[in-house]
Design a protein around this motif. Sequence first.
Motif, mmCIF file in Angstrom:
data_model
loop_
_atom_site.group_PDB
_atom_site.id
_atom_site.type_symbol
_atom_site.label_atom_id
_atom_site.label_comp_id
_atom_site.label_asym_id
_atom_site.label_seq_id
_atom_site.Cartn_x
_atom_site.Cartn_y
_atom_site.Cartn_z
ATOM 1 N N GLN A 119 0.827 -1.209 0.000
ATOM 2 C CA GLN A 119 0.000 0.000 0.000
ATOM 3 C C GLN A 119 0.863 1.263 0.000
ATOM 4 N N ILE A 120 1.851 1.285 0.895
ATOM 5 C CA ILE A 120 2.696 2.476 0.999
ATOM 6 C C ILE A 120 3.550 2.645 -0.255
ATOM 7 N N TRP A 121 4.031 1.534 -0.800
ATOM 8 C CA TRP A 121 4.831 1.607 -2.022
ATOM 9 C C TRP A 121 4.004 2.169 -3.180
ATOM 10 N N SER A 122 2.770 1.728 -3.292
ATOM 11 C CA SER A 122 1.899 2.243 -4.354
ATOM 12 C C SER A 122 1.698 3.746 -4.204
ATOM 13 N N SER A 123 1.549 4.209 -2.961
ATOM 14 C CA SER A 123 1.373 5.643 -2.723
ATOM 15 C C SER A 123 2.613 6.426 -3.123
ATOM 16 N N MET A 157 6.926 8.938 4.550
ATOM 17 C CA MET A 157 6.163 7.778 4.103
ATOM 18 C C MET A 157 4.713 7.863 4.583
ATOM 19 N N THR A 197 2.698 10.682 2.756
ATOM 20 C CA THR A 197 2.390 10.351 1.367
ATOM 21 C C THR A 197 1.287 9.310 1.259
ATOM 22 N N SER A 198 1.247 8.380 2.217
ATOM 23 C CA SER A 198 0.301 7.263 2.126
ATOM 24 C C SER A 198 -0.964 7.468 2.961
#
Length: 682
Positions: free
Chosen positions: A107-111, A306, A309-310
């Motif tokens: 989820q965080i990577w996608s954000s 992080m 952003t997410s």
Amino acid sequence: MPQRRILVTAALPYANGDIHIGHLVEYIQTDIWVRFQKLRGHECRFFCADDTHGTAIMIRARQEGRSEEALIADVREKHIADFTGFNIEFDNYGSTNSEQNRKVCHQIWSSLREAGLVHEKEVTQLFDVQENTFLADRFVKGTCPKCKATDQYGDNCDKCGSTYTPADLIDPVSTLSNTTPELRTASHLFVRIEDLHGFLDEWTQSGDHLQSEVANYLKGHFLGDPLRDWDISRPAPYFGFEIPDSPGNYWYVWFDAPIGYIASTLEWCENNNEDFDKWWKNPETEVHHFIGKDITYFHTLFWPAMLKTSGFNLPEKVHIHGFLTINGGFKMSKSKGTFVKAATYLNHLDPACLRYYYASKLGPRLDDLDLNLDEFVQKVNSDLVGKVVNLASRSAKFVAQTGLSSAYPDDGGLFEYGASRSEAIATAYENCDYNGAMREILALADRANKYVEDQKPWELRKDEDRQQELQDICTIALNLFRQIVVYLTPVLPRLSGQTGELLNDPITSWDQAQTPLTGTSVSKFQHMFKRIEEKQVDAMTEEAKEDAVAAESEAAASQWNDSGEALEAEPMSEECTIDDFVKVDLRVARIVEANSVPEANKLLQLTLSLGGDERRNVFAGIKAAYEPEELIGRLVICCANLKPRKMRFGTSEGMVLASGPGGKDVFLLSPDEGAVPGQRVH
């Protein structure tokens, strides 16, 4: 007082070693704060997990001949046992190798991707040739390029505070193999947090999110310049989560480790039918992180970036503490027995002693905490045994038959005064000023002890006409004791439980310090606390020394990562005698000529010089492993008295010694520099 919803975390212990008394500073500090909040009636939850990914886990598992999953499962059990032994209670203790963590990482990577913060570039990084792996920052040590301090890790200097890359270190050494690493290039993914510079500047410098010295440190060392990109990936081989849109690359351990806070919460929510968004996406929830000052950078710059952003909650506060030193500012020492594992401590001493000592030393700033072992003994014995428990031990037995007085007697304002200090003590706890809280509480204990000394209940018990007076005095003493224990409950939960059993009224609320207990029965007094004997501390440090020796021996045995496969493939021969051995005449020889044997697939023809005019013609099955020309001039070991053997290519007059299973895996044995042809090998 309105109820707060508070989510608390402590830094995740790495699943590559035991918990020691240095680690316990943080976990005890955090547990005290959480217990205080719960005692105040707030909805407070404590989440943690094992940090399980990275190179060190991979290497250790390889050395021990088991899977990474088996290793981290074993370490997890030990960590939980250590924490339980020190009365540290988590609402959930997870793992960064969980499916919950993988999910939140995605989820965080996608954000981050959607925000355009991720980019790729080539990185030159230190590589351990022996262990066949790129080296994370923590696995490289060397000399700081700024202040020239030695024995510094690969990301920052604990002397001058400078940050750098491992490649910047002077004379770097791999901590995995103790060899000098080489530079290699690979493609890495980066997060560009400079795009969030304005947000980070505002968040770190406003409000009460950080201690003032931390905010000033960030402003002076990082936020005054463009923020460097964050290297977020590592190439295979690596134990961790593979990045879904970048096959062959894995999220660096420092990416998924703090995400473990969120994942542990998610696991708890799933197990308890809780609303996850209430805890991590609701502005009414306070998030509090407790960390050591060595990981300030990650938790105050990368982590907020992080979260922002997410769309997750930002920390209300990051509570940062100093390091543990021993006996006057020295680092923990294995040779002196002051590098003490949690389990070793528990073999000899009550965990409450360390909890109290740490509380008496911890303040709200980043100062290091010094554990002076002599003071430790004196302070615990004087404060806990001589002042606190002494109140109960000298009065409870006199009212075991009658119980407490039905109405609270006149105590000259002692209980009322103790109740009036409630908010001052609470404020100290809230601000992590445990030292201040302990001073306040011990001052109450001093007042209570003076009262008991003046009233002398042990003398009144002899006078039949003054038994009501005796009951009243003991009622006052036990209520003052209970009030003090309410205030100490976050630090000494076991003593709190014992007090509840003694007075038949469990301590469950901070407000119990406001109202005296009357008319209840008093149970038979059970021993609550033992004095520490110096011999117990000596025994602990002796065991710590033994632990260190055993660990060094184990490390030496596993340092070279030698597999047992070769021995299994060719088991040992039958036992021989020294007489058998001396029959074999092994000599140093020089290869003076080497030729291919066209008619043979495996053989090279070697002419060996044993010195002077002594020569041997030898056929050796090393053709697949060596080119003839690279052997000329090389010293080898040969069996010089082997019976000559006629072959269709000629006569072989000896044998050169080599190891390996054959084919390309053949390795000629050579003597060290200084050996000369003709010398016998003994």
